[in-house]
Write a protein that holds these residues in place. Structure first.
Motif, mmCIF file in Angstrom:
data_model
loop_
_atom_site.group_PDB
_atom_site.id
_atom_site.type_symbol
_atom_site.label_atom_id
_atom_site.label_comp_id
_atom_site.label_asym_id
_atom_site.label_seq_id
_atom_site.Cartn_x
_atom_site.Cartn_y
_atom_site.Cartn_z
ATOM 1 N N VAL A 211 0.707 -1.542 -0.213
ATOM 2 C CA VAL A 211 0.483 0.060 0.233
ATOM 3 C C VAL A 211 0.653 1.165 -0.038
ATOM 4 N N SER A 212 2.552 1.283 0.171
ATOM 5 C CA SER A 212 2.451 2.054 0.216
ATOM 6 C C SER A 212 3.493 2.277 -1.139
ATOM 7 N N LYS A 213 3.913 1.510 -1.990
ATOM 8 C CA LYS A 213 4.142 1.986 -2.958
ATOM 9 C C LYS A 213 2.906 2.513 -4.282
ATOM 10 N N PHE A 214 1.886 1.473 -3.929
ATOM 11 C CA PHE A 214 0.455 1.984 -4.172
ATOM 12 C C PHE A 214 -0.920 2.154 -3.255
ATOM 13 N N PRO A 215 -0.642 3.228 -3.095
ATOM 14 C CA PRO A 215 -2.064 3.673 -1.793
ATOM 15 C C PRO A 215 -3.176 3.625 -2.585
ATOM 16 N N CYS A 216 -3.567 3.650 -3.325
ATOM 17 C CA CYS A 216 -4.664 3.163 -4.100
ATOM 18 C C CYS A 216 -5.218 1.434 -3.260
ATOM 19 N N LEU A 217 -4.630 1.056 -3.010
ATOM 20 C CA LEU A 217 -5.319 -0.335 -2.502
ATOM 21 C C LEU A 217 -4.877 -0.115 -1.188
ATOM 22 N N ARG A 218 -4.826 0.757 -0.070
ATOM 23 C CA ARG A 218 -5.382 0.917 0.876
ATOM 24 C C ARG A 218 -7.063 0.485 0.809
ATOM 25 N N GLU A 219 -7.556 -0.138 2.322
ATOM 26 C CA GLU A 219 -9.307 -0.153 1.790
ATOM 27 C C GLU A 219 -9.812 0.800 3.131
ATOM 28 N N PRO A 220 -10.988 1.472 2.353
ATOM 29 C CA PRO A 220 -11.577 2.046 3.428
ATOM 30 C C PRO A 220 -11.918 1.447 4.800
ATOM 31 N N GLY A 221 -12.164 1.741 6.078
ATOM 32 C CA GLY A 221 -12.528 0.817 7.260
ATOM 33 C C GLY A 221 -11.693 -0.148 7.699
ATOM 34 N N SER A 222 -10.801 -0.392 7.326
ATOM 35 C CA SER A 222 -9.511 -1.345 8.131
ATOM 36 C C SER A 222 -8.829 -0.459 8.898
ATOM 37 N N PHE A 223 -8.101 -0.822 9.810
ATOM 38 C CA PHE A 223 -7.019 -0.454 10.318
ATOM 39 C C PHE A 223 -5.855 -0.110 9.443
ATOM 40 N N ALA A 224 -5.073 1.119 8.767
ATOM 41 C CA ALA A 224 -4.235 1.866 8.570
ATOM 42 C C ALA A 224 -4.884 1.132 6.992
ATOM 43 N N GLY A 225 -5.635 0.630 6.878
ATOM 44 C CA GLY A 225 -5.678 -0.121 5.383
ATOM 45 C C GLY A 225 -5.256 -1.329 5.064
ATOM 46 N N LEU A 226 -4.534 -1.660 6.350
ATOM 47 C CA LEU A 226 -4.219 -2.755 5.551
ATOM 48 C C LEU A 226 -4.585 -4.549 6.147
ATOM 49 N N TYR A 227 -6.248 -4.034 7.240
ATOM 50 C CA TYR A 227 -6.331 -5.569 7.855
ATOM 51 C C TYR A 227 -6.658 -6.675 6.945
ATOM 52 N N GLY A 228 -7.128 -6.091 5.718
ATOM 53 C CA GLY A 228 -7.878 -6.956 4.718
ATOM 54 C C GLY A 228 -6.628 -7.879 4.300
ATOM 55 N N TRP A 229 -5.802 -7.227 3.291
ATOM 56 C CA TRP A 229 -4.560 -7.839 2.650
ATOM 57 C C TRP A 229 -3.851 -8.219 3.478
ATOM 58 N N GLN A 230 -3.653 -7.756 5.125
ATOM 59 C CA GLN A 230 -2.981 -9.035 6.277
ATOM 60 C C GLN A 230 -3.540 -10.521 5.393
ATOM 61 N N GLN A 231 -5.087 -10.142 5.774
ATOM 62 C CA GLN A 231 -5.831 -11.784 5.278
ATOM 63 C C GLN A 231 -5.532 -12.381 4.605
ATOM 64 N N ARG A 232 -5.597 -11.405 3.635
ATOM 65 C CA ARG A 232 -5.194 -12.138 1.908
ATOM 66 C C ARG A 232 -3.849 -12.596 1.772
ATOM 67 N N ILE A 233 -3.262 -12.092 2.695
ATOM 68 C CA ILE A 233 -1.577 -12.634 2.373
ATOM 69 C C ILE A 233 -1.973 -13.808 2.932
ATOM 70 N N LYS A 234 -1.954 -14.512 4.177
ATOM 71 C CA LYS A 234 -2.223 -15.435 5.091
ATOM 72 C C LYS A 234 -3.204 -16.259 4.034
#
Length: 376
Positions: A211-234
């Motif tokens: 999300v630092s390289k592509f800010p457009c991928l931040r997710e609204p409503g999640s902590f720092a816009g990262l939570y959804g990506w963390q779960q997807r990666i896991k």
């Protein structure tokens, strides 16, 4: 008065917690209750949704912030490791020290009674011929800090570049599921090139870099816009390992955790998972090309015979290098005692092999550890 809390354990695992005597007075007491109720392991932290800030998550620093039917999210904290390093070599002498790659050094056992001062001199005098050559399929680097997001396909890069421009202009987030799927596939390949079982901290570093390289991928409503990506990666890494298990090529570090490889009492997917815990690059490498457990067992028996001879250190070193993967399977899967292991691999306890084992634990110019048993 009884209080109920909505507890988010994972993205798809949300539970209700009833507190018959109300909310505890301290955060520590609440953490203890959550840990015991949901049988959690490791050190955890808590976040809560603040209704005054559009339900964004904040750290729980006081239980006074909580109320009946509040939402609390559980986060797993990574353990803090502190290294106490002491300089032992002057800079003028460093040029004579040969460097041993972390991914290609013998690290089975390092006996505790080995003398540190003699080890430093031996380390400086060791030749590059002591380096073990592992199969091409082994990893050649440790986890990068910071994590470097890979280059995606040309189409994906162009789409994300346009989405970034739109995000900068309007604040609109990128939501194309097919592109996100392509991103996850590339990330999974890169992550697996470093480790098959990334930790929560490593997964977080991937999400932050993305999300630092592509800010457009931040997710609204999640902590720092990262939570959804963390779960997807896991979840993606879980599916990626499952896909690799279905192929003919064997990945020992994955195969060892299959149900058929576990004891009947541990035949549960989430129980007794064997994975690197000490930052090993090649935790459980595959056998050299053309070799199998049977052929390497013959090499082990030859080693027992060769150890009785004199002036054949080169032959012993070559056979020890060749059987490295076989020893790792034995150490990881069976966890034998030192006595049993010494009986099966007496050459590992010779002076030359002890020196090679301990070299791994002497970073250039420093001494920190001279004792490690690699799972024994």
């Amino acid at each position: 008065m009884a209080v109920h809390l909505r507890v988010v354990l994972e993205e798809h695992n949300i539970q209700k917690l009833k507190l018959p005597t109300g909310i505890p007075n301290t955060v520590e007491d609440l953490v203890s209750i959550v840990t015991e109720t949901f049988q959690l392991h490791g050190e955890i932290g808590l976040l809560y949704q603040d209704k005054h800030f559009d339900n964004e998550f904040f750290s729980v620093t006081s239980t006074a912030d909580l109320y009946d039917k509040a939402t609390v999210k559980v986060i797993l904290k990574e353990p803090t490791i502190t290294l106490d390093l002491h300089p032992v070599l002057e800079s003028s002498s460093l040029s004579s020290v040969s460097t041993y790659p972390a991914s290609t050094t013998e690290t089975d056992i390092c006996p505790a009674d080995h003398d540190a001062s003699s080890e430093v001199s031996n380390y400086a005098s060791s030749s590059s011929s002591d380096t073990i050559i592992l199969p091409d399929s082994c990893r050649s680097a440790a986890w990068p800090v910071p994590f470097q997001v890979p280059e995606f396909s040309r189409d994906v890069e162009l789409i994300l570049a346009e989405a970034n421009n739109l995000y900068d202009a309007t604040g609109r987030h990128f939501m194309d599921a097919s592109v996100k799927s392509a991103i996850m596939q590339e990330l999974a390949k890169v992550i697996f090139s470093y480790t098959a079982y990334p930790t929560n901290q490593q997964i977080l570093s991937v999400a932050e870099a993305l999300v630092s390289k592509f800010p457009c991928l931040r997710e609204p409503g999640s902590f720092a816009g990262l939570y959804g990506w963390q779960q997807r990666i896991k979840n993606k890494m879980h599916n990626y390992r499952a896909k690799l298990r279905s192929r003919k090529y064997s990945y020992p570090e994955i195969e060892i955790n299959t149900l058929k490889r576990k004891h009947p009492g541990d035949a549960v997917p989430s129980k007794n998972i064997k994975k690197p815990k000490k930052a090993e690059v090649n935790y459980l490498p595959p056998h050299p090309t053309g070799e199998s457990q049977e052929t390497l067992e013959k090499e082990r028996l030859d080693l027992i015979f060769e150890i009785t001879k004199k002036n054949n250190a080169k032959i012993i070193a070559d056979k020890m290098n060749k059987t490295f993967s076989s020893r790792r399977v034995e150490v990881v899967s069976l966890s034998p005692s030192v006595g049993v292991f010494k009986e099966r691999w007496p050459a590992l306890f010779t002076e030359a092999q002890v020196r090679m084992s301990c070299n791994f634990f002497f970073p250039l110019g420093y001494i920190h550890v001279i004792t490690m048993r690699a799972g024994l």
